[in-house]
Design an enzyme around this catalytic site. Structure first.
Site, PDB file in Angstrom:
ATOM      1  N   TYR A  90       0.790  -1.226   0.000  1.00 11.32           N
ATOM      2  CA  TYR A  90       0.000   0.000   0.000  1.00 11.32           C
ATOM      3  C   TYR A  90       0.826   1.283   0.000  1.00 11.32           C
ATOM      4  CZ  TYR A  90      -3.813  -3.175   0.874  1.00 11.32           C
ATOM      5  OH  TYR A  90      -4.707  -4.200   0.746  1.00 11.32           O
ATOM      6  N   ALA A  91       2.136   1.167   0.136  1.00 11.63           N
ATOM      7  CA  ALA A  91       2.959   2.382   0.140  1.00 11.63           C
ATOM      8  C   ALA A  91       4.308   2.076  -0.501  1.00 11.63           C
ATOM      9  CB  ALA A  91       3.157   2.878   1.571  1.00 11.63           C
ATOM     10  N   SER A 108       8.293   7.397  -3.909  1.00 17.20           N
ATOM     11  CA  SER A 108       6.916   7.869  -4.066  1.00 17.20           C
ATOM     12  C   SER A 108       6.930   9.244  -4.719  1.00 17.20           C
ATOM     13  CB  SER A 108       6.235   7.980  -2.694  1.00 17.20           C
ATOM     14  OG  SER A 108       5.065   8.762  -2.817  1.00 17.20           O
ATOM     15  N   HIS A 158       4.963  11.445  -4.125  1.00 15.85           N
ATOM     16  CA  HIS A 158       4.620  12.441  -3.101  1.00 15.85           C
ATOM     17  C   HIS A 158       5.869  13.051  -2.465  1.00 15.85           C
ATOM     18  CE1 HIS A 158       0.276  12.207  -3.146  1.00 15.85           C
ATOM     19  NE2 HIS A 158       0.412  10.913  -3.378  1.00 15.85           N
ATOM     20  N   GLU A 189      -5.153   4.417  -9.558  1.00 21.47           N
ATOM     21  CA  GLU A 189      -5.387   5.434  -8.526  1.00 21.47           C
ATOM     22  C   GLU A 189      -6.067   6.631  -9.173  1.00 21.47           C
ATOM     23  OE1 GLU A 189      -2.022   6.527  -6.136  1.00 21.47           O
ATOM     24  OE2 GLU A 189      -1.811   4.511  -5.297  1.00 21.47           O
ATOM     25  N   HIS A 202      -4.776  10.204  -7.944  1.00 20.65           N
ATOM     26  CA  HIS A 202      -3.388  10.678  -7.940  1.00 20.65           C
ATOM     27  C   HIS A 202      -3.029  11.384  -9.258  1.00 20.65           C
ATOM     28  CE1 HIS A 202       0.957  10.268  -6.634  1.00 20.65           C
ATOM     29  NE2 HIS A 202       1.080  10.540  -7.928  1.00 20.65           N
TER      30      HIS A 202
HETATM   31 ZN   LIG Z   1      -0.970   9.768  -4.423  1.00 20.07          ZN
END
Ligand SMILES: [Zn+2]
Length: 288
Positions: free
Chosen positions: A140-141, A147, A149, A199, A202
């Site tokens: 999940y990450a 990432s 982010h 997603e 995103h």
């Molecule tokens: Zn995202």
């Protein structure tokens, strides 16, 4: 008697509905950039391979710390930049440039009657990402540095009226985000390339004309960068402007990097691909 006028009006109204959603994109692969012996040459630097709006960050490509733009702000204390949408948390960090582009997009959506936007996540620093990865696990990450982010150019967009993929906001973004420099980074039909599940929330800022070309060609960032590398140089008419996009390979000795000639007085942008090359985007509209 005036039936023809009714039909013309209906046609205008109907065609007007779609106006602005689809932009014409024309790509010429063999057009040479208009330069001569007096054109200035731009010295590229190794650092530029790892910075800019097109850098690829995914499971394989880790971002370099220079990639984080120096205009990261906290939207929670910048009321003038959060008009027309909500924040899920009291503090959400993002590149100011990206926040302003997002604001423009939200304003345009409001004119179409779509206004229930919310930003649920923006920039996360490495320690936040590390913590998230430890809490959620690899399904999940992503680990710190892998990432988007961590880059400051991506954000998760929600709707206050329901799940984003079933909302008017999600639907509007799917059709229009490209016109504002944003891309849906992890589409449903490209999970084998992105390595990330679908997603719908995103979005990544890559800027114009890149988002429009990616929409036209149905490319995710991985595919688009490979395409630019393969083409070397393309000329693009998109969003009412003409651009030359040039891929320049980085040299192996880190200390010595290539130069690229650009037309005198032209506006340009340089981004790395975070692999082994530079993408130089030159605005040709007033040059040709
Ligand atoms: Zn995202």
């Amino acid at each position: 008697m005036k039936k023809w006028w009714i039909w013309v009006s209906m046609f205008l109204v109907l065609s007007g509905c779609g106006f602005g959603e689809e932009q014409d994109v024309k790509i010429t692969v063999d057009a040479k950039i208009p330069i001569d012996g007096t054109s200035p040459s731009l010295q590229l630097t190794r650092k530029q391979v790892y910075t800019g709006s097109l850098v690829l960050v995914n499971k394989e490509r880790k971002l370099h710390k220079e990639a984080v733009p120096n205009d990261i702000i906290d939207l929670g204390v910048r009321d003038e930049l959060t008009k027309g949408f909500e924040l899920l948390e009291s503090s959400i960090l993002l590149s100011e440039k990206v926040a302003r582009k997002f604001g423009e997009m939200v304003e345009a959506a409001a004119k179409d009657g779509v206004h229930d936007f919310r930003i649920s996540s923006g920039y996360r620093d490495m320690s936040d990402q590390e913590q998230l990865f430890e809490e959620k696990g690899e399904d999940y990450a992503l680990p710190a540095g892998h990432s988007e982010h961590n880059l400051g150019l991506s954000l998760d967009i929600g709707s206050t009226s329901g799940p984003i993929d079933q909302s008017a906001e999600g639907n509007w973004l799917k059709k229009n985000a490209w016109n504002y420099g944003f891309i849906l980074r992890y589409p449903k039909d490209k999970t084998n390339i992105t390595g990330i599940q679908y997603e719908p929330w995103h979005f990544r800022y890559v800027g114009l004309p890149h988002s429009l070309i990616m929409k036209e060609k149905d490319f995710v960032l991985e595919e688009y960068l490979a395409y630019l590398k393969e083409q070397g140089s393309i000329q693009v008419e998109a969003g009412g402007e003409t651009y030359q996009i040039i891929y320049v390979p980085a040299y192996v000795p880190v200390s010595k990097q290539p130069k690229v000639s650009i037309p005198s007085g032209s506006k340009y942008d340089v981004s790395g691909d975070n692999i082994d090359g530079y993408i130089v985007t030159v605005l040709l509209t007033n040059i040709l």
